[in-house]
Motif scaffolding. Sequence first.
Motif, PDB file in Angstrom:
ATOM      1  N   SER A 121     -12.729   9.812   0.279  1.00 56.68           N
ATOM      2  CA  SER A 121     -11.473   9.595  -0.431  1.00 56.68           C
ATOM      3  C   SER A 121     -11.072  10.883  -1.128  1.00 56.68           C
ATOM      4  CB  SER A 121     -11.647   8.471  -1.461  1.00 56.68           C
ATOM      5  OG  SER A 121     -10.510   8.367  -2.304  1.00 56.68           O
ATOM      6  N   GLY A 122      -9.759  11.149  -1.161  1.00 59.19           N
ATOM      7  CA  GLY A 122      -9.269  12.329  -1.862  1.00 59.19           C
ATOM      8  C   GLY A 122      -7.857  12.660  -1.435  1.00 59.19           C
ATOM      9  N   GLY A 123      -7.051  13.127  -2.377  1.00 57.53           N
ATOM     10  CA  GLY A 123      -5.662  13.447  -2.094  1.00 57.53           C
ATOM     11  C   GLY A 123      -4.737  12.713  -3.042  1.00 57.53           C
ATOM     12  N   ASN A 124      -3.441  12.869  -2.820  1.00 56.63           N
ATOM     13  CA  ASN A 124      -2.440  12.313  -3.730  1.00 56.63           C
ATOM     14  C   ASN A 124      -1.807  11.013  -3.254  1.00 56.63           C
ATOM     15  OD1 ASN A 124      -2.822  14.540  -5.380  1.00 56.63           O
ATOM     16  ND2 ASN A 124      -1.131  15.700  -4.487  1.00 56.63           N
ATOM     17  N   SER A 125      -2.146  10.562  -2.046  1.00 52.93           N
ATOM     18  CA  SER A 125      -1.523   9.357  -1.493  1.00 52.93           C
ATOM     19  C   SER A 125      -2.491   8.179  -1.520  1.00 52.93           C
ATOM     20  CB  SER A 125      -1.065   9.606  -0.050  1.00 52.93           C
ATOM     21  OG  SER A 125      -0.054  10.587  -0.008  1.00 52.93           O
ATOM     22  N   SER A 126      -1.939   6.975  -1.634  1.00 54.83           N
ATOM     23  CA  SER A 126      -2.751   5.765  -1.689  1.00 54.83           C
ATOM     24  C   SER A 126      -2.982   5.184  -0.300  1.00 54.83           C
ATOM     25  CB  SER A 126      -2.058   4.700  -2.551  1.00 54.83           C
ATOM     26  OG  SER A 126      -1.996   5.105  -3.903  1.00 54.83           O
ATOM     27  N   VAL A 127      -4.204   4.696  -0.079  1.00 57.52           N
ATOM     28  CA  VAL A 127      -4.505   3.837   1.065  1.00 57.52           C
ATOM     29  C   VAL A 127      -4.717   2.441   0.495  1.00 57.52           C
ATOM     30  CG1 VAL A 127      -6.087   3.330   2.957  1.00 57.52           C
ATOM     31  CG2 VAL A 127      -5.569   5.706   2.372  1.00 57.52           C
ATOM     32  N   TYR A 128      -3.862   1.503   0.910  1.00 61.70           N
ATOM     33  CA  TYR A 128      -3.875   0.162   0.337  1.00 61.70           C
ATOM     34  C   TYR A 128      -4.823  -0.756   1.106  1.00 61.70           C
ATOM     35  CZ  TYR A 128       0.532   2.000  -1.499  1.00 61.70           C
ATOM     36  OH  TYR A 128       1.482   2.784  -2.083  1.00 61.70           O
ATOM     37  N   VAL A 129      -5.374  -1.732   0.396  1.00 55.30           N
ATOM     38  CA  VAL A 129      -6.198  -2.754   1.027  1.00 55.30           C
ATOM     39  C   VAL A 129      -5.567  -4.121   0.768  1.00 55.30           C
ATOM     40  CG1 VAL A 129      -7.706  -2.946  -1.016  1.00 55.30           C
ATOM     41  CG2 VAL A 129      -8.508  -3.771   1.214  1.00 55.30           C
ATOM     42  N   ALA A 130      -5.628  -4.983   1.780  1.00 58.59           N
ATOM     43  CA  ALA A 130      -5.222  -6.375   1.633  1.00 58.59           C
ATOM     44  C   ALA A 130      -6.301  -7.244   2.268  1.00 58.59           C
ATOM     45  CB  ALA A 130      -3.870  -6.624   2.302  1.00 58.59           C
ATOM     46  N   TYR A 131      -6.488  -8.444   1.721  1.00 59.33           N
ATOM     47  CA  TYR A 131      -7.580  -9.326   2.140  1.00 59.33           C
ATOM     48  C   TYR A 131      -7.030 -10.660   2.627  1.00 59.33           C
ATOM     49  CZ  TYR A 131     -11.457 -12.646   1.581  1.00 59.33           C
ATOM     50  OH  TYR A 131     -12.383 -13.637   1.783  1.00 59.33           O
ATOM     51  N   ASN A 132      -7.495 -11.084   3.803  1.00 58.31           N
ATOM     52  CA  ASN A 132      -7.107 -12.377   4.369  1.00 58.31           C
ATOM     53  C   ASN A 132      -8.266 -13.353   4.180  1.00 58.31           C
ATOM     54  OD1 ASN A 132      -6.350 -14.583   5.866  1.00 58.31           O
ATOM     55  ND2 ASN A 132      -5.762 -13.426   7.694  1.00 58.31           N
ATOM     56  N   PRO A 133      -8.154 -14.287   3.231  1.00 59.12           N
ATOM     57  CA  PRO A 133      -9.269 -15.198   2.950  1.00 59.12           C
ATOM     58  C   PRO A 133      -9.526 -16.194   4.074  1.00 59.12           C
ATOM     59  CG  PRO A 133      -7.323 -15.838   1.699  1.00 59.12           C
ATOM     60  CD  PRO A 133      -6.995 -14.529   2.359  1.00 59.12           C
ATOM     61  N   ASN A 134      -8.605 -16.288   5.024  1.00 63.74           N
ATOM     62  CA  ASN A 134      -8.753 -17.261   6.110  1.00 63.74           C
ATOM     63  C   ASN A 134      -9.346 -16.663   7.382  1.00 63.74           C
ATOM     64  OD1 ASN A 134      -7.434 -19.343   4.558  1.00 63.74           O
ATOM     65  ND2 ASN A 134      -5.504 -18.290   4.968  1.00 63.74           N
ATOM     66  N   ALA A 135      -9.591 -15.358   7.371  1.00 64.99           N
ATOM     67  CA  ALA A 135     -10.089 -14.691   8.583  1.00 64.99           C
ATOM     68  C   ALA A 135     -11.572 -14.389   8.455  1.00 64.99           C
ATOM     69  CB  ALA A 135      -9.318 -13.404   8.829  1.00 64.99           C
ATOM     70  N   GLN A 136     -12.299 -14.577   9.549  1.00 61.07           N
ATOM     71  CA  GLN A 136     -13.704 -14.170   9.587  1.00 61.07           C
ATOM     72  C   GLN A 136     -13.821 -12.710   9.980  1.00 61.07           C
ATOM     73  OE1 GLN A 136     -16.358 -16.588  12.064  1.00 61.07           O
ATOM     74  NE2 GLN A 136     -17.509 -16.987  10.198  1.00 61.07           N
ATOM     75  N   SER A 137     -13.091 -12.331  11.013  1.00 61.74           N
ATOM     76  CA  SER A 137     -13.087 -10.947  11.478  1.00 61.74           C
ATOM     77  C   SER A 137     -11.741 -10.322  11.136  1.00 61.74           C
ATOM     78  CB  SER A 137     -13.324 -10.899  12.991  1.00 61.74           C
ATOM     79  OG  SER A 137     -13.315  -9.573  13.455  1.00 61.74           O
ATOM     80  N   GLY A 138     -11.772  -9.073  10.733  1.00 58.24           N
ATOM     81  CA  GLY A 138     -10.522  -8.411  10.371  1.00 58.24           C
ATOM     82  C   GLY A 138      -9.939  -8.922   9.079  1.00 58.24           C
ATOM     83  N   SER A 139     -10.803  -9.323   8.159  1.00 56.73           N
ATOM     84  CA  SER A 139     -10.320  -9.921   6.913  1.00 56.73           C
ATOM     85  C   SER A 139      -9.779  -8.884   5.934  1.00 56.73           C
ATOM     86  CB  SER A 139     -11.436 -10.727   6.243  1.00 56.73           C
ATOM     87  OG  SER A 139     -12.565  -9.908   5.992  1.00 56.73           O
ATOM     88  N   HIS A 140     -10.065  -7.599   6.177  1.00 55.45           N
ATOM     89  CA  HIS A 140      -9.540  -6.536   5.320  1.00 55.45           C
ATOM     90  C   HIS A 140      -8.707  -5.564   6.154  1.00 55.45           C
ATOM     91  CE1 HIS A 140     -12.857  -8.057   2.831  1.00 55.45           C
ATOM     92  NE2 HIS A 140     -12.182  -7.571   1.799  1.00 55.45           N
ATOM     93  N   ASN A 141      -7.549  -5.215   5.637  1.00 56.36           N
ATOM     94  CA  ASN A 141      -6.660  -4.268   6.311  1.00 56.36           C
ATOM     95  C   ASN A 141      -6.398  -3.091   5.382  1.00 56.36           C
ATOM     96  OD1 ASN A 141      -4.672  -3.899   8.710  1.00 56.36           O
ATOM     97  ND2 ASN A 141      -3.418  -3.464   6.900  1.00 56.36           N
ATOM     98  N   TYR A 142      -6.440  -1.882   5.941  1.00 54.90           N
ATOM     99  CA  TYR A 142      -6.236  -0.666   5.151  1.00 54.90           C
ATOM    100  C   TYR A 142      -5.077   0.120   5.753  1.00 54.90           C
ATOM    101  CZ  TYR A 142     -10.984  -1.982   3.823  1.00 54.90           C
ATOM    102  OH  TYR A 142     -12.089  -2.681   3.405  1.00 54.90           O
ATOM    103  N   THR A 143      -4.141   0.518   4.916  1.00 54.06           N
ATOM    104  CA  THR A 143      -2.957   1.200   5.417  1.00 54.06           C
ATOM    105  C   THR A 143      -2.323   2.062   4.333  1.00 54.06           C
ATOM    106  OG1 THR A 143      -0.777   0.871   6.446  1.00 54.06           O
ATOM    107  CG2 THR A 143      -1.472  -0.763   4.826  1.00 54.06           C
ATOM    108  N   MET A 144      -1.651   3.141   4.761  1.00 57.44           N
ATOM    109  CA  MET A 144      -0.819   3.928   3.857  1.00 57.44           C
ATOM    110  C   MET A 144       0.612   3.412   3.832  1.00 57.44           C
ATOM    111  SD  MET A 144      -1.874   7.932   4.440  1.00 57.44           S
ATOM    112  CE  MET A 144      -0.606   8.464   3.277  1.00 57.44           C
TER     113      MET A 144
END
Length: 258
Positions: A121-144
């Motif tokens: 991690s490092g820099g001036n921009s954010s990488v966001y996380v979102a969580y899907n409580p209904n998913a077993q696989s791919g329950s976390h997504n990371y994006t700018m």
Amino acid sequence: MKINTIQVLIASTLALGTVALTQDVKAADQTTSIYRLYNKNTGEHFYTKSRTEQLNAIVAGWDDEGTGWVAPLSSNSPVYRVYNPNANGGDHYYTKSKYEAQSLVNRGWKWDYNGQPVFYSGGNSSVYVAYNPNAQSGSHNYTMNSFEQNSLLNNGWKYGATAWNAVTKFNWTLNQYKSLVVGDSNGNGGTNYNSVLSSHDIPTDITSFSTDGYATKTVIYDNTKWDYSDGNYKSVVLTFIKQANGSYLLGYKNYINL
């Protein structure tokens, strides 16, 4: 960070004696692309700085989504990756907390990368996380992409927050370039190096040169770490000269395709 040091010793014998010049060149690649892939069968996204992992995943049927973000090659904020073999289709989780990662391993998850950081991690921009409580696989997504993040949150995903930071995309304009002041042959009166960093984040590459009390720092900003599907290469090259007080002031500049 890989640093290559080249030392060139030039000695010439003059009437007054021998004059020696030592040139020390250090070339450092500062950033790396983080590739993003998607498994349409499980809904999981996968993130890696490794071209080998990226290509192996593509061969295995993952969709290549290009560069997710650009990260520093190293920093004091590592990101770890663990894998859940018991989830339907498997699942990966990314965290800056080694304690959290180890806690998951203690519950049956597996270390990826032998417990070493997968990127930083490092820099001036954010990488966001979102969580899907209904998913077993791919329950976390990371994006700018804030639009992608908000779309997920509007569709029931949770925990909209900044997971870590990334290097700002190439963001130079011609007017910004023209506003930079080139000083005299010693850099006097030139734009300060730190002010450029505050506006444009970590450079793609930095090369430092020093000899007999004279030191320069040449930085390159370009778009090679990002997708540029139109094939339009862009770059800004700046050389700063070290001052007596330790600061670096601009002594040379050049650009391509701004």
